[in-house]
Motif scaffolding. Structure first.
Motif, short mmCIF file in Angstrom:
data_model
loop_
_atom_site.label_atom_id
_atom_site.label_comp_id
_atom_site.label_asym_id
_atom_site.label_seq_id
_atom_site.Cartn_x
_atom_site.Cartn_y
_atom_site.Cartn_z
N THR A 272 1.05 -1.02 -0.09
CA THR A 272 0.04 0.00 0.10
C THR A 272 0.83 1.22 0.03
O THR A 272 1.92 1.23 0.46
N GLU A 288 -5.64 6.83 1.70
CA GLU A 288 -7.09 6.44 2.13
C GLU A 288 -7.45 5.03 1.92
O GLU A 288 -7.81 4.12 2.39
N LYS A 289 -6.95 4.55 0.66
CA LYS A 289 -6.95 3.08 0.18
C LYS A 289 -6.08 2.45 1.34
O LYS A 289 -6.66 1.10 1.37
N SER A 290 -5.05 2.64 1.66
CA SER A 290 -4.24 2.02 2.45
C SER A 290 -4.78 1.51 3.81
O SER A 290 -4.96 0.56 4.43
N LYS A 291 -5.70 2.55 4.39
CA LYS A 291 -6.48 2.47 5.75
C LYS A 291 -7.56 1.59 5.15
O LYS A 291 -8.05 0.78 6.26
N GLU A 292 -8.08 1.45 4.14
CA GLU A 292 -9.36 0.73 3.96
C GLU A 292 -8.74 -0.79 3.75
O GLU A 292 -9.50 -1.67 4.34
N MET A 293 -7.70 -1.00 3.19
CA MET A 293 -7.08 -2.30 3.00
C MET A 293 -6.61 -2.72 4.58
O MET A 293 -6.68 -4.18 4.68
N LYS A 295 -8.66 -2.64 7.12
CA LYS A 295 -9.65 -3.05 7.58
C LYS A 295 -9.92 -4.56 6.84
O LYS A 295 -10.60 -5.55 7.50
N LYS A 296 -9.47 -4.84 5.75
CA LYS A 296 -9.97 -6.09 5.19
C LYS A 296 -9.14 -7.06 5.17
O LYS A 296 -9.27 -8.28 4.93
#
Length: 444
Positions: A272, A288-293, A295-296
């Motif tokens: 990320t 922001e994408k990194s923070k989403e990843m 969680k997943k």
């Protein structure tokens, strides 16, 4: 049950030393004898015969033909396998000859479907056949092999037996209340039996979730502030230069993905963008994408630059990932350690990541699969059905605790039992079977 003759190429349709053409159906041995020169009509089962495939007197190929008789074949009906020379033209020529004489092309998974419908295998074993073909690592193939051997069938049948014992005792008391020698079941008697059973179910469900990760791959996010060596770590694990590596902070602006097998474990790696405060619009979207990843992800690899002391951004990342399934990685060990933090010390630049691979294996308890005493399901369909079975049983247990009469509890117990039967395909619907076997490859 159809008993018409089906045919398919069981090997890859590429140039190879041999190609195997599989046929199954009623009187298929006599069917093949029409265009095969070797004598197979009176041959015993599981024998191989040499000869030629002929079309109107013209030799098409020199082959070996395997014949299988009786109900102990894979499909539960007569089968023939023609071993011809590998090659697209020859293989297609033999298949076309079979079609010309009245066979039809098999659908995806139709051989396995016939094996299931003829009682040779149950549905969990059929799914295991598909799983072993698509296995991506040694753990997935080991799971599939155990499924083919009937490991799932055995423990599901044991659960069914435990459950039917409870149901039977209730039904006897409902149907024959006048018998003095029949013990009247009360909640005090039923509850311990049911509680013990649901504990078994819940353990299998929990273990199966961990197994799913090993089978399908562990979603692994590499997290860290810019320029700590995340991309170098990804490249070291992938053993290729997939991510751009520079000394400029913020080089990775988007998610970079790749898969790697580490000692038999499939890791779906995600590199990320570095997480930090930034005014750059493109970089901020990556953050922001990194923070989403995070969680997943099933596993978070938090990378810290070990050659520098911890700063405020490092502290924020430690807090952000605190509740995740994480491994803290102290990178740049080749430059000396200045950071006061416990973690796995590596040098991604030097591709020295052995300590990390050992920690990943330890974290996911990979001894689970090799333990013959452990039970687990191998796909979402099976797990969902066991969860439904456990849910129905839990409703019955709650009713027992409220001292509800046992004859009102039995319906929930029957619902649980039906779910267990469905795992093995004992009451599977035709549309479900069609959907399941369509996922198989041709010739299986």
């Amino acid at each position: 049950m159809n008993d018409d003759i089906i045919v398919a190429v069981a090997t890859s349709r590429l140039e190879a030393a041999i190609s195997i053409i599989r046929l199954s159906g009623k009187d298929v041995i006599a069917f093949v004898q029409q265009f095969f020169t070797g004598k197979i009509i009176n041959k015993e089962s599981h024998t191989i015969t040499y000869g030629y495939i002929k079309d109107n007197g013209e030799k098409i190929d020199e082959v070996l033909v395997n014949i299988y008789r009786g109900k102990r074949t894979f499909t539960g009906e007569e089968m023939v396998e023609i071993n011809c020379h590998g090659g697209v033209y020859i293989t297609n020529k033999v298949v076309d000859l079979c079609l010309h004489h009245g066979a039809r092309l098999a659908e995806r998974g139709e051989f396995s479907k016939r094996a299931f419908l003829n009682g040779r295998i149950d549905l969990s074993q059929a799914e295991a056949i598909s799983d072993i073909i698509t296995a991506k690592n040694s753990y997935a193939s080991s799971l599939a092999l155990k499924g083919i051997q009937g490991s799932i069938s055995h423990f599901i049948k044991d659960l069914k037996e435990d459950l039917i014992q409870i149901i039977t005792q209730i039904e006897v008391n409902i149907d024959y209340p006048e018998y003095e020698d029949v013990e009247e079941l009360t909640a005090d008697k039923l509850l311990p039996m049911s509680t013990s059973l649901i504990e078994k179910m819940n353990k299998i469900i929990e273990d199966s979730k961990n197994i799913k990760l090993l089978k399908e791959g562990i979603q692994t996010a590499i997290i860290g502030k810019p320029n700590v060596g995340k991309s170098s770590l990804l490249n070291a694990m992938l053993k290729e230069e997939k991510a751009i590596v520079t000394n400029i902070a913020g080089t990775t602006r988007d998610v970079v993905e790749g898969s790697v097998t580490v000692d038999g474990i499939l890791l779906n790696m995600i590199d990320t963008a570095g997480i930090r405060e930034t005014d750059n619009i493109v970089e901020s979207l990556g953050v922001e994408k990194s923070k989403e990843m995070i969680k997943k992800a099933d596993l978070v690899l938090l990378v810290i630059d070990g050659s520098k002391e911890l700063d405020q951004e490092d502290q924020k990342l430690l807090e952000l990932t605190e509740d995740t399934n994480r491994i803290i990685i102290i990178n740049k060990a080749d430059l000396g350690k200045k950071v006061d933090l416990e973690g796995i010390e590596i040098s991604a630049k030097e591709q020295d990541i052995l300590a990390l691979t050992k920690e990943i294996k330890k974290k996911f308890n990979l001894g689970l699969i090799s333990n013959q005493e452990e039970y687990y399901l191998t796909n979402a369909r099976q797990t969902q059905l066991l969860e439904k079975a456990a849910s129905s049983l839990q409703i019955a247990i709650d009713a027992m605790k409220m001292s509800i009469p046992s004859d009102l509890i039995v319906e929930d117990l029957y619902d649980s039992w039906s779910c267990l039967k469905e795992i093995l395909g004992e009451q599977a619907k035709e549309d479900l079977l069609d959907e399941l076997f369509k996922r198989f490859c041709i010739g299986k």
